[in-house]
Design a protein around this motif. Structure first.
Motif, PDB file in Angstrom:
ATOM      1  N   LEU B 155       0.829  -1.307   0.059  1.00 44.19           N
ATOM      2  CA  LEU B 155      -0.044   0.005   0.072  1.00 44.19           C
ATOM      3  C   LEU B 155       0.768   1.286   0.056  1.00 44.19           C
ATOM      4  CD1 LEU B 155      -2.770  -0.822   2.873  1.00 44.19           C
ATOM      5  CD2 LEU B 155      -2.992  -0.717   0.227  1.00 44.19           C
ATOM      6  N   ASN B 158       0.446   3.959  -2.378  1.00 41.26           N
ATOM      7  CA  ASN B 158      -0.913   4.410  -2.781  1.00 41.26           C
ATOM      8  C   ASN B 158      -1.393   4.044  -4.353  1.00 41.26           C
ATOM      9  OD1 ASN B 158      -3.179   5.840  -1.969  1.00 41.26           O
ATOM     10  ND2 ASN B 158      -2.512   7.722  -2.742  1.00 41.26           N
ATOM     11  N   ARG B 191     -10.618   1.994  -6.217  1.00 42.50           N
ATOM     12  CA  ARG B 191      -9.334   1.296  -6.494  1.00 42.50           C
ATOM     13  C   ARG B 191      -9.560  -0.112  -6.993  1.00 42.50           C
ATOM     14  NH1 ARG B 191      -4.816   3.925  -3.600  1.00 42.50           N
ATOM     15  NH2 ARG B 191      -6.145   5.119  -1.932  1.00 42.50           N
TER      16      ARG B 191
END
Lengths: 244, 314
Positions: B155, B158, B191
């Protein structure tokens, strides 16, 4: 450049933190003990003879093999390769950073032995600069062996065995028996630089050249070409082969 | 299969175009064609179904033997720069064990091209609730903590696309709930989150769409409801425990939802011709007979049995 540095530091740290690294440092320092214990009249021959026969032709290749095949090999075995390759980093950057780190690690592993033998040799022979040839030979051999063994670790699971075959069959037997093959022996390329920098006739050590002409420039050029080919080959493997 | 159209989405971020992968004689993935878009998509299948191979193909770790994988229209093996938009959690427990979690995540941030890896790593570590242990070597972590460190590493830059191979492996129930909540939130932010699992109920909790695989092929693709309806039609054996199994079994065999019963001590093994119908009828019958049922559970609801049913007849 940041990715190159991060990969190189990570690989070098990992290679140096392995337990075997200590054993390799000790193995590449054994010749210093022999020079220390040599009778006073034999120090000159012992220094050059054991620096070449024990260090350059035997201990250093083994240390380089164990180190260099682990550079990519450990990443594959421990399944950490995705942390390098599932990233927006060019394959050339990865291959060159890993190879650079491997050269640096081999030098760091091989350097204590050279320093120890040089200090002992300098004191016992009263020649302060005697270690220079061995340090240069170490640099040349480190580049050459990293160039040969790093792609092996990427290609084969049993890269160490393949490397041992190269050292003991190709370099020690075939290149010794057929002088035309001597130019393909990495430690002899290092030896050409060593003999070039060492003063005067080195007796038996000169014979180990197996017909190769001493010369630092030639040795540097050969390992530079090998290095380029090696990085190119590793890059190609990273692009074309399955990595998991 | 739940229909050809269900395999494809309107806004594909990952496109899998007739991809096959074989290793020597072994076919690991065979002629997979589907696309994955924003939101959480569950990649479901029993062990050995080809999920990990498919995820490795998507991330460029493996070369397809046939077909193409595109991420945002780009082949990741041709142009690794596209991997800057991808976060990947591999199935293996692999980590750089001697690095602290913080250094491990910072390393990943640096390679992903993050401007300030230190700040980004701290943020990602907070997200996975690992701040207290961040300076300990990852090699000393429990499996669940290691998984969280890997999720933080995935992560940290991003990414728009997350490819997660069994990310809940080893996590305790609290950590699982936390990670599931995180994946759902990331999906709701737009996402593309592709999560593989062999545990159906976990996937149900986070994924709006499911791609089901077995034996290297697509078994079913669709939303959770359509897959669930396929599953409820599967004949099942239901274990029922009660103090008077003979009376209850006699009543159940009379119902159209039960095709057979076996009694073993206080346990009834009921062959359900219509599991959903049996589930509705059982409490009514038990109440009529004044029998207290102490346990009702399916005996054969493993994912393997579901998939065997889904691909039955092929």
């Amino acid at each position: 450049m940041r990715a190159f540095r991060a990969i190189a530091v990570n690989v070098a740290r990992r290679l140096l933190q392995r337990r075997v690294a200590i054993a390799l440092v000790l193995a590449t320092s054994a010749h210093a003990l022999v020079i220390l214990l040599a009778p006073a009249g034999d120090v000159f021959d012992a220094y050059h003879g054991f620096t070449v026969l024990l260090y350059l032709a035997f201990a250093l290749p083994i240390a380089a093999l164990v180190t260099a095949t682990a550079a990519f090999g450990d990443e594959k075995r421990e399944s950490t390769l995705p942390y390098l390759v599932v990233k927006p980093v060019g394959r050339l950057t990865i291959a060159s950073a890993v190879t650079f780190a491997t050269v640096g690690t081999i030098v760091l592993v091989g350097l204590p032995g050279v320093i120890a033998s040089s200090v002992i040799g300098a004191i016992r022979l009263d020649e302060p600069a005697i270690g220079l040839a061995a340090i240069v030979a170490l640099l040349v051999a480190a580049v050459g062996y990293a160039a040969v063994f790093v792609p092996l670790g990427l290609l084969f699971e049993r890269a160490t065995l393949a490397g041992l075959a190269y050292i003991f069959v190709w370099e020690s037997i075939l290149a010794f028996a057929a002088t035309t093959l001597a130019a393909s022996s990495i430690w002899r390329i290092g030896l050409t630089a060593y003999v070039d920098l060492a003063d005067g006739s080195l007796g038996d050590v000169d014979d180990a050249l197996a017909g190769l002409a001493p010369g630092l420039g030639g040795a540097a050029a050969k390992v530079a070409v090998l290095l380029g080919l090696s990085v190119g080959f590793s890059t190609w493997i990273l692009k074309r082969r399955d990595l998991a | 299969m739940s229909g050809l159209d269900a395999r494809f989405v309107a806004e594909p971020r990952i496109t899998i175009d007739e991809v096959s992968k074989w290793f020597g004689q072994k076919v690991a993935v065979s002629e997979i064609a589907c696309s994955i878009g924003p939101g959480v998509t569950g990649l479901l299948g029993p062990n050995g179904a080809g999920k990990t191979t498919l995820l490795r193909l998507i991330t460029g770790l493996l070369r397809p033997s046939e077909g193409h994988v595109l991420i945002a229209g780009v082949d990741p093996r041709q142009d690794p720069k596209i991997l800057g938009s991808v976060g990947f959690v591999a199935e293996d427990e692999s980590v750089y064990g001697r690095l602290s979690a913080r250094k491990f995540v910072e390393f990943n941030a640096t390679l992903a091209g993050v401007e300030d890896p230190v700040v980004a790593a701290a943020g990602a570590i907070d997200i996975v609730d690992l701040a207290e242990a961040a300076d300990r070597p990852v090699g000393e972590f429990s499996k669940g903590m290691r998984q969280r460190a890997k999720v933080a590493a995935a992560l940290v830059h991003n990414p728009d696309i997350l490819v997660l191979d069994e990310p809940l492996n080893g996590a305790d129930p609290v950590q699982r709930a936390h990670l599931i909540e995180l994946f759902v939130r990331l999906g709701s932010e737009g996402r593309t989150v592709l999560v593989s699992s062999h545990v159906l109920h976990e996937v149900e909790r986070m994924a709006s769409r499911i791609i089901a695989m077995t034996d290297g092929r697509l078994a079913a693709v669709g939303d959770v409801r359509s897959l669930r309806s396929l599953m409820t039609d599967i004949p099942q054996t239901i274990r029922i425990e009660c103090p008077e199994p003979r009376r209850l079994a006699a009543a159940l065999i009379e119902s159209p939802y039960t095709s057979g019963v076996e009694i073993e001590g206080s346990t009834i093994h009921a062959q359900a011709a219509d599991p959903a119908g049996l589930a509705r009828a059982l409490p009514i019958v038990a109440r009529q007979l004044d029998i207290v049922v102490t346990l009702v559970e399916p005996e054969d609801e493993s994912l393997e049995s579901v998939f065997r049913y889904l691909i039955g007849g092929r």
